[in-house]
Scaffold this active site. Sequence first.
Site, PDB file in Angstrom:
ATOM      1  N   HIS A  31       0.930  -1.087  -0.227  1.00 36.70           N
ATOM      2  CA  HIS A  31      -0.160  -0.005   0.047  1.00 36.70           C
ATOM      3  C   HIS A  31       0.995   1.173   0.001  1.00 36.70           C
ATOM      4  O   HIS A  31       1.599   1.594   0.813  1.00 36.70           O
ATOM      5  CB  HIS A  31      -0.933  -0.147   1.201  1.00 36.70           C
ATOM      6  CG  HIS A  31      -2.145   1.255   1.237  1.00 36.70           C
ATOM      7  ND1 HIS A  31      -2.848   1.031   0.216  1.00 36.70           N
ATOM      8  CD2 HIS A  31      -2.282   1.981   2.278  1.00 36.70           C
ATOM      9  CE1 HIS A  31      -3.746   2.003   0.326  1.00 36.70           C
ATOM     10  NE2 HIS A  31      -3.321   2.798   1.736  1.00 36.70           N
ATOM     11  N   LYS A 176     -10.278   5.497  -4.372  1.00 34.58           N
ATOM     12  CA  LYS A 176      -9.617   6.431  -3.929  1.00 34.58           C
ATOM     13  C   LYS A 176      -8.126   6.302  -4.494  1.00 34.58           C
ATOM     14  O   LYS A 176      -7.748   4.990  -4.195  1.00 34.58           O
ATOM     15  CB  LYS A 176      -9.594   6.903  -2.323  1.00 34.58           C
ATOM     16  CG  LYS A 176      -8.522   7.826  -1.874  1.00 34.58           C
ATOM     17  CD  LYS A 176      -8.896   7.911  -0.199  1.00 34.58           C
ATOM     18  CE  LYS A 176      -7.891   8.336   0.576  1.00 34.58           C
ATOM     19  NZ  LYS A 176      -8.052   8.563   1.872  1.00 34.58           N
ATOM     20  N   LYS A 178      -3.843   7.138  -4.096  1.00 30.20           N
ATOM     21  CA  LYS A 178      -2.823   8.130  -3.395  1.00 30.20           C
ATOM     22  C   LYS A 178      -2.174   8.775  -4.520  1.00 30.20           C
ATOM     23  O   LYS A 178      -1.849   8.066  -5.604  1.00 30.20           O
ATOM     24  CB  LYS A 178      -2.066   7.184  -2.657  1.00 30.20           C
ATOM     25  CG  LYS A 178      -2.649   6.605  -1.551  1.00 30.20           C
ATOM     26  CD  LYS A 178      -2.787   7.664  -0.469  1.00 30.20           C
ATOM     27  CE  LYS A 178      -3.381   7.083   0.864  1.00 30.20           C
ATOM     28  NZ  LYS A 178      -3.598   7.980   1.684  1.00 30.20           N
ATOM     29  N   ASP A 207      -5.982  11.525  -2.920  1.00 28.31           N
ATOM     30  CA  ASP A 207      -5.296  11.737  -1.349  1.00 28.31           C
ATOM     31  C   ASP A 207      -3.809  12.426  -1.676  1.00 28.31           C
ATOM     32  O   ASP A 207      -3.050  11.503  -2.153  1.00 28.31           O
ATOM     33  CB  ASP A 207      -5.491  10.660  -0.599  1.00 28.31           C
ATOM     34  CG  ASP A 207      -5.131  11.074   0.863  1.00 28.31           C
ATOM     35  OD1 ASP A 207      -4.589  12.224   0.902  1.00 28.31           O
ATOM     36  OD2 ASP A 207      -5.054  10.500   1.733  1.00 28.31           O
ATOM     37  N   GLU A 233      -8.300  15.255  -1.594  1.00 26.09           N
ATOM     38  CA  GLU A 233      -7.770  15.037   0.003  1.00 26.09           C
ATOM     39  C   GLU A 233      -6.680  15.907   0.003  1.00 26.09           C
ATOM     40  O   GLU A 233      -5.754  15.369  -0.602  1.00 26.09           O
ATOM     41  CB  GLU A 233      -7.975  13.648   0.413  1.00 26.09           C
ATOM     42  CG  GLU A 233      -7.663  13.404   1.919  1.00 26.09           C
ATOM     43  CD  GLU A 233      -8.039  12.007   2.397  1.00 26.09           C
ATOM     44  OE1 GLU A 233      -8.689  11.241   1.454  1.00 26.09           O
ATOM     45  OE2 GLU A 233      -7.504  11.661   3.283  1.00 26.09           O
ATOM     46  N   ASP A 258      -7.435  16.196   5.722  1.00 23.03           N
ATOM     47  CA  ASP A 258      -6.944  15.139   6.716  1.00 23.03           C
ATOM     48  C   ASP A 258      -6.104  15.248   7.740  1.00 23.03           C
ATOM     49  O   ASP A 258      -6.443  15.642   8.922  1.00 23.03           O
ATOM     50  CB  ASP A 258      -6.975  13.931   5.817  1.00 23.03           C
ATOM     51  CG  ASP A 258      -6.732  12.591   6.610  1.00 23.03           C
ATOM     52  OD1 ASP A 258      -6.891  12.491   7.986  1.00 23.03           O
ATOM     53  OD2 ASP A 258      -6.186  11.468   6.127  1.00 23.03           O
ATOM     54  N   LYS A 282     -11.003  10.134  12.073  1.00 25.07           N
ATOM     55  CA  LYS A 282     -10.536   8.864  12.303  1.00 25.07           C
ATOM     56  C   LYS A 282     -10.557   8.916  13.872  1.00 25.07           C
ATOM     57  O   LYS A 282      -9.957   9.863  14.549  1.00 25.07           O
ATOM     58  CB  LYS A 282      -9.341   8.786  11.765  1.00 25.07           C
ATOM     59  CG  LYS A 282      -9.035   9.071  10.529  1.00 25.07           C
ATOM     60  CD  LYS A 282      -7.764   9.047   9.823  1.00 25.07           C
ATOM     61  CE  LYS A 282      -7.611   9.156   8.202  1.00 25.07           C
ATOM     62  NZ  LYS A 282      -6.145   9.306   7.451  1.00 25.07           N
ATOM     63  N   GLU A 336     -13.678   5.130   4.308  1.00 28.47           N
ATOM     64  CA  GLU A 336     -12.834   4.032   3.586  1.00 28.47           C
ATOM     65  C   GLU A 336     -12.394   2.936   4.644  1.00 28.47           C
ATOM     66  O   GLU A 336     -11.209   2.805   4.689  1.00 28.47           O
ATOM     67  CB  GLU A 336     -11.543   4.707   3.156  1.00 28.47           C
ATOM     68  CG  GLU A 336     -11.024   5.734   4.196  1.00 28.47           C
ATOM     69  CD  GLU A 336      -9.942   6.797   3.924  1.00 28.47           C
ATOM     70  OE1 GLU A 336      -9.719   6.901   2.759  1.00 28.47           O
ATOM     71  OE2 GLU A 336      -9.021   7.213   4.808  1.00 28.47           O
TER      72      GLU A 336
HETATM   73 MG    MG Z   1      -5.705  10.849   4.023  1.00 24.80          MG
END
Ligand code: MG
Length: 382
Positions: A31, A176, A178, A207, A233, A258, A282, A336
Amino acid sequence: MPEVISRLSRAALPVAAVETRLLDIPLVRPHKFSVTTMHTQGVLLIRLVTEDGIVGWGEGVVPGGPWWGGESVEGMTALVERHLAPLVVGQDVLRPEALARHLEGVAAGAPFARAGVEMAAWDAAGRALGVPVHQLLGGAHRDRLPVTWALGAEPSGAVADEARRLLAEGRHGSFKLKMGALPAEQDVARVTAIAGALGGAAPLAVDLNGAWDEHTARRHLPALAEAGVHLVEQPLPAADISGLARLRERSGVAIMADESLRTPADALRLAAAHAADVLAVKIGKSGGLSAVRRIADVAEAAGLGCYGGTAIETSLGTAASAHLFCATAPVRSGTELFGPLLLDDDIVTEPVTYQAGELLLNAGPGFGMTIDEDKVAKYERR
Ligand code: MG
């Protein structure tokens, strides 16, 4: 029922012990973030036992290391063992919000570590009272949450194929990506190719994890919007609230905060500056469930939606997020909560359930998860 009433009328349920175990769970595939790539997820498992022998479980995780917020599972282990656990022992587990504020007062920063301990207290409180945590929080507004899938860092053709396959199978309805690891031109070309291949069949968010400066963002956001990206994001670094506000006003693209949002005061600042359309909430980054509730109150008062974010939790932390997000009305901009899908294995006997792109709210008591001791032994760091 008489037993429940006697439990509810109980004056206090003190904590007897808090123990930690450090695990490493493999991922189904790497990831990628702008500055690092995860191959395994470190998990600090927190076991809280009351004087009556009731056990509550909490989870401390960060997204792949200290790059995001300065905390790591190794640092959290030391902080919990040496400083937080001794404070929690003797405190009333039936007052998890007071406990969280107490932790906030004695450990500056360190929200991910404090959140793990508070999570264990909510779980124990729910188990002691025989109710799911979402009921302790006032009850559920929804019983399922849409789950955006994090697409990989493979070449754009392979990523678009993955997205189309997941859509066709009905497994996810939004995605989403990255950004920030590649030079901006290359990055934008990759995302526009993927967005083009999707052809508007599903909402696509990106993001940046704060990787761009304002000039770069001003230059490239129009192309992303043109390609069909519906939400950007954290394009700018956490502290650049005024930059986010200018981008939001000039680009017309929806902006989600975020890294810029950790505390209720951050939420107030973002709202006052008109710097975001959506706030990513979060449990970990804000220091626990009760702090997220205070942020959501600010968001609702300001007319902003909340999006349920992840630090890539196991089913334990994901269930905790589900109980919180289902019981918190302003979390209406999706989630997410894909952690258990990105992890190659879990630490509970019955993982959380996904159905047609949604995470189902599970029953309690507490967060309703049973820890699998064999799995914990298998993944414990030695
Ligand atoms: Mg984020």
